[in-house]
Design a protein around this motif. Structure first.
Motif, short mmCIF file in Angstrom:
data_model
loop_
_atom_site.label_atom_id
_atom_site.label_comp_id
_atom_site.label_asym_id
_atom_site.label_seq_id
_atom_site.Cartn_x
_atom_site.Cartn_y
_atom_site.Cartn_z
N ALA A 22 -48.03 50.06 34.73
CA ALA A 22 -47.97 51.12 35.75
C ALA A 22 -49.38 51.60 36.03
O ALA A 22 -50.21 51.70 35.12
CB ALA A 22 -47.08 52.27 35.29
N LEU A 23 -49.64 51.90 37.29
CA LEU A 23 -50.91 52.48 37.71
C LEU A 23 -50.67 53.94 38.04
O LEU A 23 -49.76 54.27 38.80
CB LEU A 23 -51.47 51.75 38.93
CG LEU A 23 -51.73 50.25 38.80
CD1 LEU A 23 -52.32 49.70 40.09
CD2 LEU A 23 -52.64 49.96 37.63
N LEU A 24 -51.49 54.82 37.47
CA LEU A 24 -51.30 56.25 37.68
C LEU A 24 -52.58 57.01 37.38
O LEU A 24 -53.53 56.46 36.85
CB LEU A 24 -50.15 56.79 36.82
CG LEU A 24 -50.38 56.95 35.32
CD1 LEU A 24 -49.23 57.72 34.70
CD2 LEU A 24 -50.56 55.63 34.60
N GLY A 25 -52.59 58.26 37.76
CA GLY A 25 -53.71 59.13 37.46
C GLY A 25 -53.23 60.58 37.49
O GLY A 25 -52.36 60.93 38.30
N PRO A 26 -53.74 61.42 36.61
CA PRO A 26 -54.66 61.07 35.52
C PRO A 26 -53.94 60.31 34.41
O PRO A 26 -52.72 60.38 34.30
CB PRO A 26 -55.16 62.43 35.03
CG PRO A 26 -54.04 63.37 35.35
CD PRO A 26 -53.45 62.88 36.64
N LEU A 27 -54.72 59.62 33.60
CA LEU A 27 -54.13 58.86 32.51
C LEU A 27 -53.60 59.80 31.43
O LEU A 27 -54.21 60.82 31.14
CB LEU A 27 -55.16 57.92 31.90
CG LEU A 27 -55.43 56.62 32.64
CD1 LEU A 27 -56.49 55.82 31.93
CD2 LEU A 27 -54.16 55.78 32.78
N PRO A 28 -52.47 59.46 30.82
CA PRO A 28 -51.92 60.30 29.75
C PRO A 28 -52.75 60.20 28.48
O PRO A 28 -53.39 59.17 28.22
CB PRO A 28 -50.52 59.71 29.54
CG PRO A 28 -50.67 58.28 29.94
CD PRO A 28 -51.65 58.28 31.08
N GLN A 29 -52.75 61.26 27.72
CA GLN A 29 -53.50 61.30 26.46
C GLN A 29 -52.53 61.30 25.28
O GLN A 29 -51.53 62.03 25.29
CB GLN A 29 -54.37 62.56 26.41
CG GLN A 29 -55.39 62.66 27.54
CD GLN A 29 -56.42 61.55 27.48
OE1 GLN A 29 -56.87 61.17 26.40
NE2 GLN A 29 -56.80 61.03 28.64
N ASP A 30 -52.84 60.49 24.28
CA ASP A 30 -52.09 60.49 23.01
C ASP A 30 -50.59 60.33 23.21
O ASP A 30 -49.79 61.07 22.66
CB ASP A 30 -52.38 61.79 22.24
CG ASP A 30 -53.86 61.96 21.95
OD1 ASP A 30 -54.53 60.96 21.68
OD2 ASP A 30 -54.33 63.12 22.02
N GLN A 31 -50.21 59.34 24.03
CA GLN A 31 -48.79 59.06 24.23
C GLN A 31 -48.34 57.96 23.28
O GLN A 31 -48.96 56.90 23.21
CB GLN A 31 -48.55 58.62 25.68
CG GLN A 31 -48.55 59.75 26.69
CD GLN A 31 -47.23 60.50 26.69
OE1 GLN A 31 -46.18 59.97 26.34
NE2 GLN A 31 -47.29 61.76 27.09
#
Length: 301
Positions: A144-153
């Motif tokens: 998947a392309l997205l923004g902002p990138l998730p942190q610590d998932q």
């Protein structure tokens, strides 16, 4: 337990109706009912509550469904990998994307990828930030392309492709429209057009404004990026928007103005499962987009 039973079970659970499930599967209703009965007999539990022609999952049925959906995804991946193993340049890529990447980033990446691999097919799935994370975790898609990138998932591996600015989009007759840049605090008395709660860009804008000591006055909310641009174009408010969404498509009667204080940015990238291997064709695309945006960023700098 047979694969056919699992597929019948998932279809009935999804539709909550045996006849409709049978029609979708192109088999007789009696065949579906018999396989569901055999499955329940084997497991020793009731998976459904029967209510006339409709059915509802029992509590244990919901648990079983969650596991069987994951199992089917793994089986489908394995089948697809076998097909692609002979020639990964002719496979199919299921990819998720955020709305803000739909007009330029994703089409550009696919265009240049298919110049090298013209026989690769794409199945595109647009979703919210949370939906994309969920789909990758569950195995419904692998990229998947997205923004902002998730942190610590958990169960997610993130790769930054590029970082972009969040800019102000103003009506062309706005008092600040002729400015070369502006401070976010200068928009404190403006009416904002925004995504509703639950959308990541809503959170980005709210956080930026709150850091400058004000809460934006929201006049309109919309789930569609083009609709938000259109409302700004009509003079109904201002918005903060990723700059990439305005490439080649600045709405009429609007201007974009950089925000210098604070400098609002978001990371845009790709997420993949941390605990599953990508299919061969997916690996090709994943490596391609990492190289493509790295070259693009070097060129722009």
């Amino acid at each position: 337990m047979e694969l056919r039973q699992i597929k019948y079970f998932i279809e009935v659970a999804k539709r909550e109706h045996v006849t409709e499930a049978a029609d979708a599967l192109h088999v007789a209703q009696s065949a579906v009912s018999r396989q569901i009965f055999n499955l329940e007999e084997e497991l020793g539990v009731d998976l459904f509550i029967r209510e006339g022609r409709t059915v509802r999952l029992t509590r244990i049925g919901k648990v079983f469904l969650e596991h069987m959906e994951k199992a089917i995804n793994v089986i489908d991946d394995a089948r697809q990998e076998v097909i692609e193993y002979t020639d990964p340049k002719k496979g199919t890529i299921h990819i998720g994307f955020a709305a803000s990447l739909a007009s330029y980033i994703l089409p550009t990446a696919i265009f240049y990828f298919r110049k090298q691999y013209p026989d690769v097919k794409f199945v595109l799935n647009q979703g919210t930030h949370s939906e994309l994370l969920d789909w990758v975790k569950k195995g419904e898609i692998n990229i998947a392309l997205l923004g902002p990138l998730p942190q610590d998932q958990e169960k997610i591996k993130s790769t930054v492709l590029f970082t972009e600015d969040i800019v102000a989009l103003l009506p062309s007759n706005h008092s600040l429209a002729n400015r070369s840049s502006l401070k976010l605090i200068e928009l404190r008395d403006e009416s904002f057009v925004m995504f509703p709660k639950g959308f990541i860009l809503h959170d980005v804008i709210m956080e930026g404004c709150l850091q400058r000591g004000f809460q934006p006055k929201i006049s309109f909310e919309g789930k569609d990026l083009d609709a938000i641009k259109g409302l700004v174009s009509a003079g109904l408010g201002v918005t903060l928007i990723p700059e990439v969404t305005l490439v080649d498509c600045l709405p009429r009667a609007t201007v974009k103005v950089p925000i210098t204080e604070p400098s609002l940015k978001r990371s845009v990238g790709a997420i993949i499962p941390a605990e599953r291997e990508l299919l061969p064709t997916e690996k090709l695309f994943y490596q391609f987009i990492k190289d493509f945006f790295m070259r693009l960023e070097v060129y722009q700098n």
